[in-house]
Design a protein around this motif. Structure first.
Motif, PDB file in Angstrom:
ATOM      1  N   ALA A   8       0.832  -1.206   0.000  1.00  0.00           N
ATOM      2  CA  ALA A   8       0.000   0.000   0.000  1.00  0.00           C
ATOM      3  C   ALA A   8       0.868   1.258   0.000  1.00  0.00           C
ATOM      4  O   ALA A   8       0.576   2.221  -0.711  1.00  0.00           O
ATOM      5  N   THR A   9       1.923   1.250   0.796  1.00  0.00           N
ATOM      6  CA  THR A   9       2.829   2.397   0.848  1.00  0.00           C
ATOM      7  C   THR A   9       3.506   2.611  -0.493  1.00  0.00           C
ATOM      8  O   THR A   9       3.598   3.737  -0.974  1.00  0.00           O
ATOM      9  N   ARG A  10       3.974   1.541  -1.109  1.00  0.00           N
ATOM     10  CA  ARG A  10       4.614   1.654  -2.433  1.00  0.00           C
ATOM     11  C   ARG A  10       3.633   2.159  -3.482  1.00  0.00           C
ATOM     12  O   ARG A  10       3.980   3.006  -4.299  1.00  0.00           O
ATOM     13  N   THR A  11       2.428   1.648  -3.445  1.00  0.00           N
ATOM     14  CA  THR A  11       1.402   2.082  -4.397  1.00  0.00           C
ATOM     15  C   THR A  11       1.091   3.561  -4.204  1.00  0.00           C
ATOM     16  O   THR A  11       0.997   4.317  -5.173  1.00  0.00           O
ATOM     17  N   ARG A  12       0.955   3.978  -2.984  1.00  0.00           N
ATOM     18  CA  ARG A  12       0.671   5.381  -2.681  1.00  0.00           C
ATOM     19  C   ARG A  12       1.822   6.276  -3.160  1.00  0.00           C
ATOM     20  O   ARG A  12       1.596   7.351  -3.708  1.00  0.00           O
ATOM     21  N   MET A  13       3.061   5.822  -2.997  1.00  0.00           N
ATOM     22  CA  MET A  13       4.225   6.584  -3.436  1.00  0.00           C
ATOM     23  C   MET A  13       4.242   6.710  -4.960  1.00  0.00           C
ATOM     24  O   MET A  13       4.520   7.780  -5.497  1.00  0.00           O
ATOM     25  N   ILE A  14       3.927   5.644  -5.660  1.00  0.00           N
ATOM     26  CA  ILE A  14       3.874   5.686  -7.125  1.00  0.00           C
ATOM     27  C   ILE A  14       2.790   6.661  -7.580  1.00  0.00           C
ATOM     28  O   ILE A  14       3.011   7.466  -8.496  1.00  0.00           O
TER      29      ILE A  14
END
Length: 100
Positions: A8-14
């Motif tokens: 979720a954190t990686r997706t939000r960063m992208i």
């Protein structure tokens, strides 16, 4: 649970980086409109940096992006792109990238 949080954190960063690319493009266009060379340079730098970082977050190493740019420039030159024919911009950029 921790893995889900990481995804979720990686997706939000992208997603944030995608908006950053759009924001940098907007800043660049406004700087061109205003005629501010310093702001144009800043906008170009921000756009390029954001694009490289977005690529990295998507799993693409910086060197691979550099190689793809060099390949693209070579293809465009072979196709007789008008920027090359009139100004040799593609050759100059290819040389700049090659020397880095």
């Amino acid at each position: 649970m921790e893995r889900d949080l990481d995804v979720a954190t990686r997706t939000r960063m992208i997603e944030w980086l995608k908006t950053e690319v759009v924001d940098q493009m907007s800043r660049l266009f406004k700087a061109i409109w205003d005629g501010s060379t310093a702001r144009v340079v800043d906008g170009l730098a921000g756009l390029i940096a954001s694009s490289y970082i977005l690529g990295r977050r998507l799993g693409i190493p910086y060197r691979e992006v550099d190689n793809a740019i060099a390949d693209k420039l070579n293809r465009l030159k072979q196709e007789g792109h008008q920027l090359e024919e009139h100004y040799q911009d593609l050759s100059e950029l290819s040389e700049h990238i090659r020397k880095r």
